[in-house]
Design an enzyme around this catalytic site. Structure first.
Site, mmCIF file in Angstrom:
data_model
loop_
_atom_site.group_PDB
_atom_site.id
_atom_site.type_symbol
_atom_site.label_atom_id
_atom_site.label_comp_id
_atom_site.label_asym_id
_atom_site.label_seq_id
_atom_site.Cartn_x
_atom_site.Cartn_y
_atom_site.Cartn_z
ATOM 1 C CE LYS A 103 7.962 8.832 -4.299
ATOM 2 N NZ LYS A 103 8.305 10.180 -3.801
ATOM 3 C CB SER A 118 -3.518 2.127 13.822
ATOM 4 O OG SER A 118 -3.098 3.451 13.577
ATOM 5 N N GLY A 164 -6.296 2.817 7.317
ATOM 6 C CA GLY A 164 -4.873 3.044 7.544
ATOM 7 C C GLY A 164 -4.595 3.553 8.949
ATOM 8 C CG ASP A 207 -2.099 -0.953 1.054
ATOM 9 O OD1 ASP A 207 -2.187 -1.602 -0.016
ATOM 10 O OD2 ASP A 207 -2.916 -1.053 1.980
ATOM 11 C CG ASN A 223 -4.300 5.934 2.933
ATOM 12 O OD1 ASN A 223 -5.205 5.579 2.183
ATOM 13 N ND2 ASN A 223 -3.430 5.094 3.454
#
Length: 294
Positions: free
Chosen positions: A79, A195, A191, A74, A149
């Site tokens: 990038k 968390s 992503g 990912d 993201n």
């Protein structure tokens, strides 16, 4: 057909999958260009027996490319987004890493997947992005002032919390006393935000997500807002500077800098095979529905 290929690092046995990809593309008489730095990594790796040195390279893309293959995980796709930008080139994520919510084509299924792709048996999943402006302007932010993201502000060089004054559509929301704040797209909900306790959001949902990072007040909860919203942040703390990240890119800003975050005017196109879906990926990556009691 004109194809771009990019990777960031050399994964174990990566040359096998690169060669499989090149062989499949050459059979279709595709024009293939490998990103300059990635080709250098490939050619200097001693485990690779194939000679790729004759391959054409690119340092910048244009609209003449039909597909862009991202080989890695990912992070490599994030990038890749900086190369593709607003060009509208579909990104094909080949997962040679570990957990992959974006790079969904598995290396073990390369041959079958490539056949489907080259026969144009796929769908396009359009993903929204965020753009960032700062006042005063900061040269570290531009021109790659967008993120697939999330955009996040974090404390820098201190164990002390920072205060993140937050406005939504010019209306004061709250001041988060925390290690930072994440503003995520639905794509980014799986992503960094996840968390930190944020919810999972389907990528087709028209929303943004505010997730505090280790907040001091336990009543500071993640918040989902419409993606038509404009989010303004102002950070202060014991240090004179703080960090702002746009996916994997980081810049240092002075305290009291105003950060304006909103939905970008363009999308990123991710290629998706017909038998893949976000729900299937969730079930596979998060092990939902599996009985682990034995």
């Amino acid at each position: 057909m004109k194809i771009g290929i990019y990777g960031q690092f050399y994964h174990e046995n990566a040359e096998i999958y690169i060669q499989m990809l090149l062989d499949a593309l050459q059979k279709r008489d595709a024009k293939v260009l490998i990103e300059e730095n990635f080709l250098e990594i490939i050619n200097r790796n001693q485990d690779i027996t194939k000679n790729f040195s004759a391959c054409s390279t690119f340092t910048k893309l244009d609209k003449s490319f039909d597909l862009f293959f991202s080989i890695g995980g990912d992070g490599t796709i994030l990038k890749s987004v900086t190369f593709v930008g607003d060009l509208g080139i579909p990104i094909v994520g080949i997962n040679t890493g570990r957990l992959g919510f974006l790079a969904t084509i598995q290396k073990e299924e390369m041959t079958e997947s490539l056949n489907h792709i080259l026969e144009e048996e796929y769908a396009i999943s359009e993903r929204s992005l965020l753009i960032v402006e700062t006042f005063p302007h900061n040269k570290e932010i531009e021109p790659l002032n967008f993120a697939l993201n999330e955009v996040a502000v974090n404390r820098r060089n201190t164990t002390s919390m920072i205060k993140v004054e937050t406005h939504v559509n010019d209306k004061y929301l709250t001041s988060y006393w925390s290690d930072g704040l994440i503003v995520a797209t639905p794509t980014g909900s799986t992503g960094y935000s996840l968390s930190c306790g944020g919810p999972v959001i389907d990528p087709q949902t028209n929303s943004l997500l505010l997730t505090p990072i280790a907040p001091h007040n336990l009543n500071a909860r993640p918040l989902v807002i419409p993606d038509s919203s404009t989010v303004k942040l102002k950070v202060s703390g014991r240090e004179n500077t703080f960090l702002v990240s746009m996916d994997s890119r980081i810049a240092t800003l002075e305290n009291e800098t105003e950060i304006v975050i909103k939905k970008a005017p363009f999308t990123i196109k991710l290629l998706q095979l017909h038998d893949d879906s976000f729900i299937k990926t969730l079930r596979k990556k998060l092990l939902w529905g599996e009985d682990k009691r034995n």
